[in-house]
Write a protein that holds these residues in place. Structure first.
Motif, PDB file in Angstrom:
ATOM      1  N   ARG A 383       0.849  -1.195   0.000  1.00  0.00           N
ATOM      2  CA  ARG A 383       0.000   0.000   0.000  1.00  0.00           C
ATOM      3  C   ARG A 383       0.885   1.246   0.000  1.00  0.00           C
ATOM      4  O   ARG A 383       0.964   1.962   1.006  1.00  0.00           O
ATOM      5  N   SER A 484      -5.502  -9.907  -3.942  1.00  0.00           N
ATOM      6  CA  SER A 484      -5.777  -8.510  -4.252  1.00  0.00           C
ATOM      7  C   SER A 484      -7.253  -8.176  -4.178  1.00  0.00           C
ATOM      8  O   SER A 484      -7.622  -7.011  -4.114  1.00  0.00           O
ATOM      9  N   GLU A 487     -10.346  -7.607  -0.076  1.00  0.00           N
ATOM     10  CA  GLU A 487     -11.079  -6.544   0.605  1.00  0.00           C
ATOM     11  C   GLU A 487     -12.104  -5.905  -0.316  1.00  0.00           C
ATOM     12  O   GLU A 487     -12.588  -4.822  -0.053  1.00  0.00           O
ATOM     13  N   SER A 488     -12.463  -6.572  -1.419  1.00  0.00           N
ATOM     14  CA  SER A 488     -13.280  -5.946  -2.429  1.00  0.00           C
ATOM     15  C   SER A 488     -14.633  -6.614  -2.553  1.00  0.00           C
ATOM     16  O   SER A 488     -14.789  -7.791  -2.257  1.00  0.00           O
ATOM     17  N   GLU A 583      -8.978   4.284  -3.565  1.00  0.00           N
ATOM     18  CA  GLU A 583      -8.753   2.912  -3.114  1.00  0.00           C
ATOM     19  C   GLU A 583      -9.386   1.914  -4.082  1.00  0.00           C
ATOM     20  O   GLU A 583      -8.826   0.851  -4.346  1.00  0.00           O
ATOM     21  N   ARG A 587      -7.171  -0.960  -6.049  1.00  0.00           N
ATOM     22  CA  ARG A 587      -7.458  -2.389  -6.043  1.00  0.00           C
ATOM     23  C   ARG A 587      -7.655  -2.910  -7.458  1.00  0.00           C
ATOM     24  O   ARG A 587      -7.265  -4.030  -7.782  1.00  0.00           O
ATOM     25  N   ASP A 590      -4.294  -3.428  -8.979  1.00  0.00           N
ATOM     26  CA  ASP A 590      -3.626  -4.591  -8.388  1.00  0.00           C
ATOM     27  C   ASP A 590      -4.184  -5.900  -8.928  1.00  0.00           C
ATOM     28  O   ASP A 590      -3.466  -6.896  -9.004  1.00  0.00           O
TER      29      ASP A 590
END
Length: 759
Positions: A383, A484, A487-488, A583, A587, A590
């Motif tokens: 990050r 990756s 958290e999505s 953010e 993501r 990534d």
């Protein structure tokens, strides 16, 4: 004391997001009957006794089932379908937990990192536990630590962290190992000896360590002790890890790092004769699990240097005095024993961008002194936007090495290395596996290979020469997701492609050119010297298949999909909405190739200057414009916005270089309605007398969703007539026809058609 108990049937539920985290799910009514709330501990009794944390199952699930993963069933000594007794138990904090595990894990994982991996889990002596952090129901106070543990385990342990199992050799409450005073929850464990067991909850005050190794305790000044309580900690030194030939995709970065370390460690006299010096402060950035720490260890080994590793979240969890002491001792040890590389993983935890603390000041001072004296200091982060910019000063981390996300060719090469010792069946096509794993890093591919091997072992327990088949990789892909995307909000890649979308020939052609070509053929665009489209705006009446088209695009292009509702990114706090947009796109980069799906984009990016929310949406629109058409390139990321009110979207967002192509998704005509009815009734046993083509002619004004609802209502009509019904007749369809009404507004459809004609 324990509460009332119920005996339920165990049901294996290998959910990818909570598997092997000590979570069991119960029907909401069962939770109420037992007096439980999500996050409460329960004792589970089968052939053996263990414990877990309860979570709420969906209301549509069975009240008679206990939903658990393979790890909990193994600790219970039962199989899927066996009887398990569930008993509420009080929360009892663990005083000490000792574990054993593979040598490569015990060498790389510090006691502090191990404690965070177990934080919030119920553990029982003799149980197997995983390193997967309990991030399903974390307490708010430790949520950031649990998230940091997940990222750092991927960096530190590398290929093994997601599937490694550890064994609890000792779990003690404040009452001691037996739990006889009632401070621990004891239960019988059948088997040799029938010894008493104790189930306890791991907290930040729990002493956790490896058997015959170091033990950590709480966050006080004596945070690290030996197992006997004496001595001071040595600088943690992980094993050398894989060689450079086992890290495909990192050759260029490893070569650059090797040249710097070799020059700084072994050829300083050349620099002296040239009247200059070399700074060995280096920041390595890249997605979690991409091999940053493994590369540092491999390069250090190749130049004859040792590695002193620090995990930044581990230090951030200590008191300021304890963390400063650890830092000074480690830096002193590194300077006194050259050549040594000081490796600080997840440096943003010690030097955050937004909330700098006292330990961050000490950290910068010590790093500045170390780099000035010629010590090699390498910090890693996944990050980089969260790292204090002052760390990148010329006298600190002046050099930066970026580890990219592997493309399909590199993933193919990594899979070849990872499956080198596997007996692969003839039908295994690694090229296809690589194509189906967008966004996967090396650690994810290793987890995929391990999961495929486990599936093959379960399938061939009695075989003398087992092999791993393509079906095993396909099954593993259903549960292993890229780090990756952890958290999505991610749409699952369903088995749906554009071929399953009825009619819409022109729409599918435009989407193929605007979305799939940039993702699948970037080299062609580069060869022709043009930039691929950045985004597409899908607009049309509600219920006409805009979301289904995005899902089909993802299935066709094998891309990750980040799905965001328009209002999800909006926050009343100043700056938080823009941060959420940044953010989101970070993501997406990534996990590339990625589709970013902005549903109801008119709520997220309305026309600027007309909102009454204090300028929040205006700033969000500006952030979106910057991400779509800013200085930082947006490679292998395509943005799709969907709306039924395109006139409310800010015009700047629809200009070339942004959501430049508008694709009108019209209501289905008779031919399209017939295709939709056939697709919706593919699994419905219709009588031969049901004429879908004739029915489609009658459904003027029906959207795609209305057509699917009609088929569903016809099946329900058959069930109302008889629960033993085996077919759906024309009479049932007629009944449904009277219940389901068209939802399309003719005036809205006419306006949208006119809008499309003007573009």
């Amino acid at each position: 004391m324990t509460g009332p108990d119920l005996t339920l049937t165990a049901n294996l539920r290998p959910a990818a997001l909570e598997a092997r985290r000590g979570i069991v799910r119960l029907h909401p009514e069962v939770l109420t009957a037992l007096g439980l709330h999500p996050g409460d501990p329960v004792q589970l009794t089968g052939r053996r006794t263990t414990a877990g944390i309860v979570a709420r199952a969906e209301p549509t699930t069975s009240r008679a089932l206990l939903y658990a993963d393979d790890l909990i069933l193994g600790n219970l000594g039962v199989r899927d379908g066996s009887q398990v007794t569930v008993t509420p138990i009080p929360v009892v904090a663990a005083r000490r937990v000792i574990l054993t595990g593979p040598a490569e894990i015990t060498a790389a994982v510090s006691p502090e990192m191990l404690r965070l991996a177990l934080l919030g889990k119920m553990v029982t002596t003799g149980d197997d536990v995983s390193l997967l952090p309990q991030d399903v129901l974390p307490e708010a106070a430790v949520r950031t630590l649990v998230e940091a543990a997940r990222r750092s385990l991927a960096n530190t342990v590398g290929y093994a962290w997601t599937s490694t199992l550890l064994t609890v050799t000792s779990a003690e409450s404040a009452a001691g190992p037996g739990g006889a005073t009632g401070n621990g929850v004891a239960g019988p464990r059948t088997g040799p000896g029938s010894e008493q067991t104790v189930s306890v909850l791991v907290t930040m005050d729990t002493m956790v360590g490896w058997q015959d190794g170091h033990l950590t305790h709480g966050t006080g000044p004596a945070e690290v002790r030996t197992a006997t309580g004496a001595g001071s900690p040595a600088v943690p030194e992980p094993d050398p890890g894989p060689g450079l030939d086992e890290l495909p995709g990192l050759r260029a970065q490893a070569e650059e790092l090797t040249e710097l370390l070799d020059l700084g460690f072994h050829h300083r006299e050349v620099l002296g004769r040239l009247g200059t010096t070399v700074s060995l402060g280096i920041l390595i950035t890249g997605p979690a699990g991409s091999g940053k720490s493994a590369m540092v260890q491999a390069v250090a080994s190749s130049v004859g240097a040792r590695v002193a590793a620090l995990w930044a979240p581990e230090l951030a969890a200590l008191t300021n005095d304890s963390a400063a002491r650890r830092l000074r001792e480690t830096v002193r040890s590194v300077r006194d024993s050259p050549p040594t590389v000081l490796l600080v993983s997840d440096v943003e935890a010690l030097a955050p961008r937004d909330v700098p603390g006292p330990i961050g000041t000490v950290f910068r001072q010590l790093l500045t002194e170390a780099v000035r004296t010629g010590t090699a200091v390498i910090c890693t982060t996944s990050r980089p936007e969260s790292v204090d910019p002052s760390l990148r000063a010329p006298d600190l981390l002046s050099l930066e090495i970026a580890v990219p996300l592997p493309d399909a060719a590199l993933r193919r090469e990594q899979l070849t290395v990872l499956t080198r010792g596997m007996p692969l069946a003839e039908d295994v096509r690694l090229d296809e596996v690589a194509a189906r794993t967008p966004g996967f890093v090396a650690a994810d591919l290793a987890a995929l290979a391990r999961e495929a091997g486990v599936r093959a072992a379960l399938r061939q327990k009695a075989a003398t020469a087992p092999t791993v088949a393509m079906a095993d990789f396909s099954a593993a892909l259903e549960v292993v997701r890229p780090t990756s995307m952890a958290e999505s909000s991610m749409l699952e890649l369903a088995d749906v492609t554009l071929d399953d979308v009825g009619d819409m020939v022109e729409v599918k052609e435009m989407l193929t050119e605007s979305v799939l070509w940039p993702l699948n053929y970037p080299d062609t665009f580069a060869r022709l010297g043009v930039q691929p489209p950045r985004g597409v705006l899908l607009y049309g009446p509600p219920g006409c298949g805009k979301t289904f088209l995005v899902t089909a695009l993802a299935g066709t292009g094998r891309a990750n999909v980040l799905s965001v509702k328009g209002a999800e990114l909006l926050s009343k706090w100043v700056g938080e909405s823009e941060r959420a947009v940044r953010e989101l796109f970070r993501r997406a980069r990534d996990a590339a190739p990625t589709l970013v799906f902005l549903d109801e984009v008119d709520a997220l990016a309305p026309i600027r200057g007309q909102a009454t929310d204090g300028g929040t949406t205006d700033r969000v629109v500006a952030a979106l414009l910057t991400e779509l058409d800013g200085v930082e390139p947006l490679r292998n990321v395509v943005v799709i916005g969907a709306t039924n009110r395109p006139d409310l979207v800010d015009p700047a967002l629809l200009r070339p270089g942004r959501l430049e192509r508008g694709v009108y998704v019209p209501p289905p005509d008779a031919a399209a309605r017939a295709e939709i009815l056939r697709a919706a009734s593919r699994s419905v046993p219709l009588d031969a007398e049901v004429d879908l083509a004739a029915l489609a002619e009658e459904l003027d004004g029906f959207s795609a969703a209305d057509c699917a609802a009609l088929v569903r209502e016809a099946a329900l009509a058959a069930m109302r007539e008889s629960l033993e019904a085996t077919t759906v007749s024309a009479a049932h369809v007629a009944t449904a026809r009277g219940r389901v009404r068209p939802s399309l507004d003719p005036s809205q459809v006419a306006w949208l058609a006119a809008y499309a004609a003007q573009r």
